[in-house]
Design a protein around this motif. Structure first.
Motif, PDB file in Angstrom:
ATOM      1  N   TRP A   1     -10.114   1.835   1.051  1.00 21.63           N
ATOM      2  CA  TRP A   1     -10.163   2.278   2.441  1.00 21.63           C
ATOM      3  C   TRP A   1     -11.036   3.525   2.515  1.00 21.63           C
ATOM      4  O   TRP A   1     -11.106   4.307   1.561  1.00 21.63           O
ATOM      5  CB  TRP A   1      -8.768   2.647   2.935  1.00 21.63           C
TER       6      TRP A   1
ATOM      7  N   LEU B   1      -4.237   0.639  -2.144  1.00 29.15           N
ATOM      8  CA  LEU B   1      -3.684  -0.645  -2.578  1.00 29.15           C
ATOM      9  C   LEU B   1      -2.905  -0.478  -3.873  1.00 29.15           C
ATOM     10  O   LEU B   1      -3.403   0.105  -4.846  1.00 29.15           O
ATOM     11  CB  LEU B   1      -4.816  -1.653  -2.788  1.00 29.15           C
TER      12      LEU B   1
ATOM     13  N   TYR C   1      -1.489 -11.603   4.443  1.00 32.85           N
ATOM     14  CA  TYR C   1      -2.793 -12.156   4.762  1.00 32.85           C
ATOM     15  C   TYR C   1      -2.799 -13.664   4.539  1.00 32.85           C
ATOM     16  O   TYR C   1      -3.862 -14.272   4.337  1.00 32.85           O
ATOM     17  CB  TYR C   1      -3.904 -11.460   3.941  1.00 32.85           C
TER      18      TYR C   1
ATOM     19  N   TYR D   1       0.846  -1.193   0.000  1.00 33.89           N
ATOM     20  CA  TYR D   1       0.000   0.000   0.000  1.00 33.89           C
ATOM     21  C   TYR D   1       0.880   1.241   0.000  1.00 33.89           C
ATOM     22  O   TYR D   1       1.978   1.242   0.533  1.00 33.89           O
ATOM     23  CB  TYR D   1      -0.893   0.045   1.251  1.00 33.89           C
TER      24      TYR D   1
ATOM     25  N   VAL E   1      -9.090  -1.054  10.539  1.00 34.86           N
ATOM     26  CA  VAL E   1      -7.637  -0.914  10.688  1.00 34.86           C
ATOM     27  C   VAL E   1      -7.394   0.447  11.333  1.00 34.86           C
ATOM     28  O   VAL E   1      -8.087   1.403  11.009  1.00 34.86           O
ATOM     29  CB  VAL E   1      -6.922  -0.976   9.324  1.00 34.86           C
TER      30      VAL E   1
ATOM     31  N   PRO F   1      -4.452   4.832   3.179  1.00 32.72           N
ATOM     32  CA  PRO F   1      -3.615   3.991   2.314  1.00 32.72           C
ATOM     33  C   PRO F   1      -4.364   3.609   1.040  1.00 32.72           C
ATOM     34  O   PRO F   1      -5.599   3.556   1.015  1.00 32.72           O
ATOM     35  CB  PRO F   1      -3.340   2.760   3.186  1.00 32.72           C
TER      36      PRO F   1
ATOM     37  N   HIS G   1       1.903  -5.941   3.731  1.00 36.90           N
ATOM     38  CA  HIS G   1       0.852  -6.538   4.557  1.00 36.90           C
ATOM     39  C   HIS G   1       0.708  -7.994   4.153  1.00 36.90           C
ATOM     40  O   HIS G   1       0.612  -8.307   2.954  1.00 36.90           O
ATOM     41  CB  HIS G   1      -0.461  -5.766   4.322  1.00 36.90           C
TER      42      HIS G   1
ATOM     43  N   GLY H   1      -9.639 -13.380   6.161  1.00 41.60           N
ATOM     44  CA  GLY H   1      -9.290 -12.013   5.775  1.00 41.60           C
ATOM     45  C   GLY H   1      -8.249 -11.968   4.687  1.00 41.60           C
ATOM     46  O   GLY H   1      -7.293 -12.743   4.704  1.00 41.60           O
ATOM     47  N   GLY H   2      -8.458 -11.061   3.755  1.00 35.90           N
ATOM     48  CA  GLY H   2      -7.526 -10.892   2.650  1.00 35.90           C
ATOM     49  C   GLY H   2      -6.895  -9.514   2.696  1.00 35.90           C
ATOM     50  O   GLY H   2      -6.520  -9.029   3.764  1.00 35.90           O
ATOM     51  N   TYR H   3      -6.814  -8.896   1.514  1.00 33.78           N
ATOM     52  CA  TYR H   3      -6.227  -7.565   1.463  1.00 33.78           C
ATOM     53  C   TYR H   3      -7.336  -6.509   1.455  1.00 33.78           C
ATOM     54  O   TYR H   3      -8.525  -6.844   1.406  1.00 33.78           O
ATOM     55  CB  TYR H   3      -5.275  -7.424   0.265  1.00 33.78           C
ATOM     56  N   PHE H   4      -6.940  -5.230   1.519  1.00 33.05           N
ATOM     57  CA  PHE H   4      -7.891  -4.162   1.757  1.00 33.05           C
ATOM     58  C   PHE H   4      -7.975  -3.236   0.541  1.00 33.05           C
ATOM     59  O   PHE H   4      -6.990  -2.634   0.136  1.00 33.05           O
ATOM     60  CB  PHE H   4      -7.439  -3.318   2.955  1.00 33.05           C
ATOM     61  N   ASP H   5      -9.186  -3.097   0.021  1.00 34.22           N
ATOM     62  CA  ASP H   5      -9.377  -2.198  -1.110  1.00 34.22           C
ATOM     63  C   ASP H   5     -10.842  -1.963  -1.380  1.00 34.22           C
ATOM     64  O   ASP H   5     -11.576  -2.909  -1.704  1.00 34.22           O
ATOM     65  CB  ASP H   5      -8.737  -2.809  -2.377  1.00 34.22           C
TER      66      ASP H   5
ATOM     67  N   LEU I   1      -3.894 -10.385  10.845  1.00 31.02           N
ATOM     68  CA  LEU I   1      -3.299  -9.836   9.644  1.00 31.02           C
ATOM     69  C   LEU I   1      -2.261  -8.828  10.120  1.00 31.02           C
ATOM     70  O   LEU I   1      -2.511  -8.085  11.067  1.00 31.02           O
ATOM     71  CB  LEU I   1      -4.365  -9.143   8.802  1.00 31.02           C
TER      72      LEU I   1
END
Lengths: 109, 122
Positions: free
Chosen positions: B112, A47, A92, A37, B37, A45, A90, B106-110, A98
């Motif tokens: 935010w 991605l 996961y 990120y 987060v 942030p 990061h 849980g995976g990644y964040f997109d 996480l």
């Protein structure tokens, strides 16, 4: 818990130069489930990279991710003025929790 | 376009409670897991909690387990974070983020949200 260590803490470069950011995991990250990120001051942030090497929608191709196991790299091929920011990795692949790396600041030299 | 907007932050005394909200729009909210987060002033990112798309499962970070509760109302496209027994070290900007990827926990964040600031005074 997987601990991510990013290096260097700060990278001082000029526009047009290549930036190489490192993220090292305390144990192997399953199936390369690692993301990167970008965060600019006062902003959330954004991605850039997921699954270690897949670029997110709308991200310029000067950003690339690589690596597997415990060693991952974010490369910015030629720095643009808007690329000066803080970058976080990061994982996961193993959760909860996480976890994030501590960040690398890319600053103008 | 996909948008997440947090609200509910503010100043609260140590030991107090606060509920954060996150309004989602531009996507099928009920099809996605969601995360909270946080980021303490001048510090890095810390994952707090994750809830499944249907609210049937939730996971927490150790620092908030037993004090914070993540929940959602799919009929209103809303995500919540109930924070109890707040401490000075909970002072941070709190972000909600949409889960991506196929990881069950849980995976990644997109993307935010823009974040909401919580300040815990002692």
């Amino acid at each position: 818990e997987i601990v991510l260590t990013q290096s260097p803490g700060t990278l001082s470069l000029s526009p047009g130069e290549r930036a190489t950011l490192s993220c090292r995991a305390s144990q192997s990250v399953s199936s390369s489930y690692l993301a990167w990120y970008q965060q600019k001051p006062g902003q959330a942030p954004r991605l850039l990279i997921y699954d270690a090497s897949s670029r997110a929608t709308g991200i310029p191709d000067r950003f690339s991710g690589s690596g597997s196991g415990t060693d991952f790299t974010l490369t910015i091929s030629r720095l643009e003025p808007e690329d000066f920011a803080v970058y976080y990795c990061h994982q996961y692949g193993s959760s909860p929790p996480l976890t994030f790396g501590g960040g690398t600041k890319v600053e103008i030299k | 376009q996909v948008q997440l907007v947090e609200s509910g932050g503010g100043v609260v005394q140590s030991g107090g409670s606060l509920r954060l909200s996150c309004a989602a729009s531009g996507f099928t909210f009920s099809s996605h897991g969601m995360h909270w987060v946080r980021q303490a002033p001048g510090k890095g990112l810390e994952w707090m909690a994750f809830i499944w798309y249907d609210g049937s499962n939730a996971y927490y970070g150790d620092s908030v387990k037993g004090r914070f509760t993540i929940s959602r109302d799919n009929s209103k496209n809303m995500l919540y974070l109930q924070m109890n027994n707040l401490r000075a070290e909970d002072t941070a900007v709190y972000y909600c983020a949409r889960n991506r990827g196929s990881r069950e926990r849980g995976g990644y964040f997109d993307p935010w949200g823009q974040g909401t600031l919580v300040t815990v005074s002692s």
